[in-house]
Design a protein around this motif. Structure first.
Motif, PDB file in Angstrom:
ATOM      1  N   VAL A   9       0.850  -1.193   0.000  1.00 25.49           N
ATOM      2  CA  VAL A   9       0.000   0.000   0.000  1.00 25.49           C
ATOM      3  C   VAL A   9       0.885   1.242   0.000  1.00 25.49           C
ATOM      4  N   LEU A  13      -1.082   5.858   3.536  1.00 25.44           N
ATOM      5  CA  LEU A  13      -2.127   5.056   4.180  1.00 25.44           C
ATOM      6  C   LEU A  13      -1.717   4.578   5.573  1.00 25.44           C
ATOM      7  N   ARG A 140      -4.721  -5.318   1.733  1.00 28.03           N
ATOM      8  CA  ARG A 140      -5.265  -4.100   1.135  1.00 28.03           C
ATOM      9  C   ARG A 140      -6.724  -3.884   1.556  1.00 28.03           C
ATOM     10  N   VAL A 143      -6.614  -2.424   5.007  1.00 27.31           N
ATOM     11  CA  VAL A 143      -6.272  -1.002   4.938  1.00 27.31           C
ATOM     12  C   VAL A 143      -7.487  -0.182   4.504  1.00 27.31           C
TER      13      VAL A 143
END
Length: 361
Positions: A9, A13, A140, A143
């Motif tokens: 990522v 983030l 992901r 996240v």
């Protein structure tokens, strides 16, 4: 060892991951805990604890940067494959117990404030099914949940801080610094556990693209959550007297009763429901860390270890309140000693080994 770039990522983030890992059920009740010894000077302890967490972030990035991997890579580099994985197992157990503590705490809130007759196993299964769906989607997806947990609840948090200020008594905070140094130290210890969670970086560091560039976002995340906790403490201190605060289990939830809207009578229902996003994303992050670590240690599929952890969590949620108190005490002690004493020692040992190796070459 760095992860595949497809699973990594962007550095910015990390801000949302840090926020997600630090904001949980603790913010709903920490005001009472930190004020037990230091009184209304405890907000100073929150700021001091935030500074210590900033230093801890610096240590984590130094340690993981030298190992170029996660905590398992650090342990295997220093202690070898067998002992290194054995020591890493305790960290993975901590992640799971931390997620379990958050789950039990939120279920208790739901049962007290919304559904008192709802069995714990039903609530735990509903929450963990959504968590399993998120974690099985990969890092992901976790996240993405962290990003959502920051965006949506902020409106409610801002409203919760504004409405009580209409009847706040800022004189409650005076005089400042009228408690002893040891009282402030106790409030710092309590605050450190409340704003804990940054240790999840030990597992997801290899999944950050250009990890060094993410360091500033990690520090900004800690700064934001420190200010959030400090403001929350000050708002509660100016609204409740010390006697009221001692008998109020969830001060921040009690503040929702000051919010009156013509179209919504029970604002706390909306607040708790929206807070489910924060709790689910936090549990997902910790279970991802634990299940991935167990996958590496035991060479099993992450899906299998995740299912096992979820089933154990559902079973343990049936235990009584004394188990919850024992669990919280264990997690507090482990958080303080392992992450604020053991991890800095690991950095010193790894630095010494790296320099010795360079001198030999």
């Amino acid at each position: 060892m760095q992860a595949n770039i497809r699973h990594q990522v962007s550095p910015y983030l990390v801000f949302f991951l840090i926020y997600n890992s630090q904001v949980g059920v603790g913010i709903l009740s920490f005001q009472r805990t930190i004020a037990q010894k230091a009184g209304y000077d405890a907000w100073i302890g929150v700021l001091a604890a935030g500074c210590l967490v900033q230093a801890f972030i610096w240590v984590l990035y130094k340690l993981l940067g030298k190992a170029n991997g996660d905590i398992i890579d650090v342990h295997t580099t220093i202690f070898g494959n067998g002992l290194g994985k054995f020591l890493s197992l305790f960290i993975m157990i901590y992640y799971w117990l931390a997620s379990l503590s958050v789950l039990i705490g939120f279920i208790e809130i739901i049962q007290v404030w919304m559904f008192p007759t709802m069995p714990s196993w039903i609530l735990s299964m509903i929450i963990l099914l959504s968590v399993y769906y998120c974690v099985s989607g990969g890092f992901r997806a976790v996240v993405g949940m962290s990003f959502l947990s920051f965006i949506f609840p902020q409106i409610l948090l801002i409203a919760l801080f504004i409405f009580p200020l209409k009847i706040a008594h800022f004189s409650n905070l005076l005089p400042i610094m009228n408690h002893s140094f040891m009282d402030l130290i106790d409030s710092i210890k309590s605050s450190l556990y409340t704003i804990a969670g940054t240790e999840a970086l030990l597992m997801y560091y290899p999944f950050i693209r250009d990890a060094k560039a993410s360091k500033k976002f990690a520090h900004l995340g800690v700064l934001f959550t420190t200010l959030l906790y400090t403001i929350s403490a000050i708002v509660s201190f100016t609204f409740f007297s010390e006697k009221q605060l001692k008998t109020t289990i969830w001060p921040e939830l009690s503040l929702t009763k000051t919010i009156t809207l013509s179209f919504l009578e029970r604002f706390e229902y909306l607040y708790i429901s929206m807070y489910l996003i924060i709790i689910s994303s936090l549990i997902a992050l910790f279970l991802w860390c634990s299940s991935r670590g167990l996958k590496i240690i035991f060479n099993r599929k992450q899906k299998h270890t995740l299912i096992l952890l979820c089933l154990l969590s559902v079973i343990i949620c049936h235990f009584d309140g004394s188990f919850k108190e024992m669990l919280n005490k264990y997690i507090i002690q482990m958080n303080l000693w392992v992450f604020y004493c053991y991890i800095p020692l690991l950095l010193l040992v790894l630095t010494f080994l790296k320099r010795s190796k360079q001198n030999d070459e």
